[in-house]
Design a protein around this motif. Structure first.
Motif, PDB file in Angstrom:
ATOM      1  N   UNK A   2      -1.333   8.277  42.868  1.00  0.00           N
ATOM      2  CA  UNK A   2      -1.012   9.199  43.935  1.00  0.00           C
ATOM      3  C   UNK A   2      -0.529   8.455  45.166  1.00  0.00           C
ATOM      4  N   UNK A   3       0.392   9.070  45.911  1.00  0.00           N
ATOM      5  CA  UNK A   3       0.867   8.478  47.155  1.00  0.00           C
ATOM      6  C   UNK A   3      -0.269   8.312  48.159  1.00  0.00           C
ATOM      7  N   UNK A   4      -1.336   9.120  48.009  1.00  0.00           N
ATOM      8  CA  UNK A   4      -2.464   9.046  48.936  1.00  0.00           C
ATOM      9  C   UNK A   4      -3.494   8.009  48.528  1.00  0.00           C
ATOM     10  N   UNK A   5      -3.323   7.374  47.366  1.00  0.00           N
ATOM     11  CA  UNK A   5      -4.265   6.366  46.923  1.00  0.00           C
ATOM     12  C   UNK A   5      -4.109   5.111  47.767  1.00  0.00           C
ATOM     13  N   UNK A   6      -5.197   4.611  48.352  1.00  0.00           N
ATOM     14  CA  UNK A   6      -5.062   3.408  49.185  1.00  0.00           C
ATOM     15  C   UNK A   6      -4.513   2.230  48.379  1.00  0.00           C
ATOM     16  N   UNK A   7      -3.639   1.460  49.012  1.00  0.00           N
ATOM     17  CA  UNK A   7      -3.121   0.243  48.402  1.00  0.00           C
ATOM     18  C   UNK A   7      -4.149  -0.863  48.599  1.00  0.00           C
ATOM     19  N   UNK A   8      -4.431  -1.601  47.557  1.00  0.00           N
ATOM     20  CA  UNK A   8      -5.450  -2.651  47.610  1.00  0.00           C
ATOM     21  C   UNK A   8      -4.859  -3.964  47.117  1.00  0.00           C
ATOM     22  N   UNK A   9      -5.641  -5.041  47.266  1.00  0.00           N
ATOM     23  CA  UNK A   9      -5.212  -6.331  46.746  1.00  0.00           C
ATOM     24  C   UNK A   9      -5.020  -6.296  45.240  1.00  0.00           C
ATOM     25  N   UNK A  10      -5.717  -5.405  44.561  1.00  0.00           N
ATOM     26  CA  UNK A  10      -5.595  -5.319  43.113  1.00  0.00           C
ATOM     27  C   UNK A  10      -4.348  -4.561  42.678  1.00  0.00           C
ATOM     28  N   UNK A  11      -3.758  -3.755  43.595  1.00  0.00           N
ATOM     29  CA  UNK A  11      -2.668  -2.871  43.174  1.00  0.00           C
ATOM     30  C   UNK A  11      -1.351  -3.097  43.896  1.00  0.00           C
ATOM     31  N   UNK A  12      -1.313  -3.917  44.936  1.00  0.00           N
ATOM     32  CA  UNK A  12      -0.169  -3.878  45.854  1.00  0.00           C
ATOM     33  C   UNK A  12       1.155  -4.323  45.253  1.00  0.00           C
ATOM     34  N   UNK A  13       1.129  -5.060  44.150  1.00  0.00           N
ATOM     35  CA  UNK A  13       2.378  -5.473  43.519  1.00  0.00           C
ATOM     36  C   UNK A  13       2.620  -4.748  42.199  1.00  0.00           C
ATOM     37  N   UNK A  14       2.045  -3.557  42.064  1.00  0.00           N
ATOM     38  CA  UNK A  14       2.289  -2.740  40.879  1.00  0.00           C
ATOM     39  C   UNK A  14       3.429  -1.762  41.151  1.00  0.00           C
ATOM     40  N   UNK A  15       4.036  -1.266  40.089  1.00  0.00           N
ATOM     41  CA  UNK A  15       5.278  -0.501  40.210  1.00  0.00           C
ATOM     42  C   UNK A  15       5.121   0.767  41.041  1.00  0.00           C
ATOM     43  N   UNK A  16       3.947   1.408  41.002  1.00  0.00           N
ATOM     44  CA  UNK A  16       3.776   2.682  41.697  1.00  0.00           C
ATOM     45  C   UNK A  16       3.822   2.539  43.215  1.00  0.00           C
ATOM     46  N   UNK A  17       3.414   1.376  43.733  1.00  0.00           N
ATOM     47  CA  UNK A  17       3.237   1.264  45.180  1.00  0.00           C
ATOM     48  C   UNK A  17       3.971   0.091  45.814  1.00  0.00           C
ATOM     49  N   UNK A  18       4.654  -0.724  45.037  1.00  0.00           N
ATOM     50  CA  UNK A  18       5.167  -1.990  45.566  1.00  0.00           C
ATOM     51  C   UNK A  18       6.107  -1.791  46.749  1.00  0.00           C
ATOM     52  N   UNK A  19       6.993  -0.788  46.694  1.00  0.00           N
ATOM     53  CA  UNK A  19       7.935  -0.590  47.796  1.00  0.00           C
ATOM     54  C   UNK A  19       7.201  -0.217  49.082  1.00  0.00           C
ATOM     55  N   UNK A  20       6.182   0.630  48.965  1.00  0.00           N
ATOM     56  CA  UNK A  20       5.378   0.982  50.135  1.00  0.00           C
ATOM     57  C   UNK A  20       4.580  -0.217  50.615  1.00  0.00           C
TER      58      UNK A  20
END
Length: 386
Positions: A2-20
């Protein structure tokens, strides 16, 4: 995700959120502010470049106009200056002209430039051993390495898989397992197991070299990385926006990859270098520092190094590496900085060009995208005559 899911160190370079993530780094990694100039330098516009005939080909029969190339390479910003004027500016994936974007290893070019400025001012000796400024590394693989070896990626420190994992943890960019001991860059470098290192040989790319250099620069100046970059470079060149640099748990900068800046301020940096270190009538960066970027570096060390074959396959011609910058003798003659996930700054002096390309590619090292970026520069130079 979800766009509302906080970005974390574990997820920040994954495809769903990388641009943000790449435009919101201070939200999930500690950063230090690199203050902008009180009075920004002018960055005039126009005339707008005509890229209607832009055509980049990849074998066997793929062709890209400019919008298709930018889309294929997950481009967040593409900005072209010619003779100091903005002739093209495109943003995507939520980025805009006022928002800093992480530069990844383009940060090394910032660090190398300001380190060279400090050396020219007599603040440090680039031929001095790093251990003279960071004594704790005297019994590690960096024993005997000089600041020059770090700047030119010719230090021969031996990092095995376990050491690389410890380094990654120390940068503050990785999620640590529950119960893991504290990690930071100084602790990593001084606690590294001793292993033989031979320095001054072939080009050997290792981001840890630049982060060790950053510790040395901070100790030589008595200032934080963010402070001296602002004082020596960012404010004098007329940056319009604050930049940021990620810091570890003790506040040491990740100057190998953690600088975040707007595309326009990156373009200002490129224009400063293209103009020989001058901003108008003021010589901000000593001419000898800029001359050394263009003429320094060892072509033999590059050819024998780990990138020699792959760059040769792209047809870039004779390449050297100096102070965090790559020099290509052409054609066209270029100076460029680059970082993983598609970050690029290109200077093409014979055409008066500065080209900034910031991206959010999911794959850190994407050879087809790298090829497209370099061919885009050649095509822009073809279309924008001197």
């Amino acid at each position: 995700m979800s766009q509302n899911t906080p970005i974390t160190l574990a997820t920040w370079r994954t495809s769903d959120v990388i641009a943000t993530a790449f435009r919101t780094v201070p939200d999930f990694i500690p950063t230090a502010r690199i203050a902008a100039a009180p009075a920004p330098s002018d960055l005039p516009e126009g005339p707008t470049a005509d890229f209607g005939a832009f055509d980049v080909a990849l074998p066997p029969d793929r062709h890209f106009d400019l919008p298709a190339l930018l889309a294929a390479t997950a481009t967040d910003a593409f900005l072209v200056l010619q003779r100091g004027r903005i002739v093209h500016e495109t943003y995507g994936n939520g980025l805009d002209a006022d928002t800093p974007h992480i530069l990844m290893s383009m940060s090394k070019a910032v660090t190398g430039l300001v380190g060279s400025v400090l050396a020219e001012a007599g603040t440090l000796d680039l031929d001095a051993p790093v251990a003279s400024l960071v004594p704790g590394i005297a019994d590690t693989s960096w024993r005997g390495a000089t600041l020059r070896h770090l700047l030119d990626m010719r230090a021969g420190a031996a990092l095995d898989a376990a050491t690389l994992a410890a380094y990654a943890a120390a940068t503050g960019w990785e999620a640590l397992p529950a119960g893991a001991p504290p990690a930071d860059l100084a602790r990593f470098f001084t606690g590294m197991a001793s292993a033989p290192g031979t320095h001054g040989g072939a080009f050997k790319y290792d981001s840890a070299n630049t982060d060790l250099l950053g510790l040395a620069l901070e100790r030589a100046t008595g200032r934080s990385y963010a402070q001296f970059v602002s004082e020596r470079l960012w404010q004098p060149m007329g940056a319009a926006h604050d930049a940021f640099v990620t810091v570890d748990s003790r506040g040491a900068a990740r100057c190998s990859g953690g600088v975040c800046a707007t595309a326009r301020d990156v373009a200002r940096l490129g224009q400063l270098v293209l103009d020989g270190g001058r901003r108008g009538a003021r010589q901000l960066v000593p001419a000898r520092v800029i001359d050394d970027l263009w003429t320094g570096g060892d072509a033999g060390a590059w050819r024998a190094g780990q990138f020699g074959a792959s760059f040769g396959a792209m047809g870039l011609g004779t390449t050297r590496y100096r102070n965090g910058w790559y020099i290509v003798d052409g054609p066209p003659r270029q100076l460029f900085a680059m970082g993983i996930h598609g970050q690029n700054l290109f200077l093409v002096p014979d055409h008066g060009l500065v080209i900034v390309k910031l991206s959010s590619l999911v794959t850190p090292i994407d050879p087809p995208a790298i090829m497209l970026a370099h061919r885009a520069v050649t095509e822009v130079a073809r279309l924008l005559l001197p």
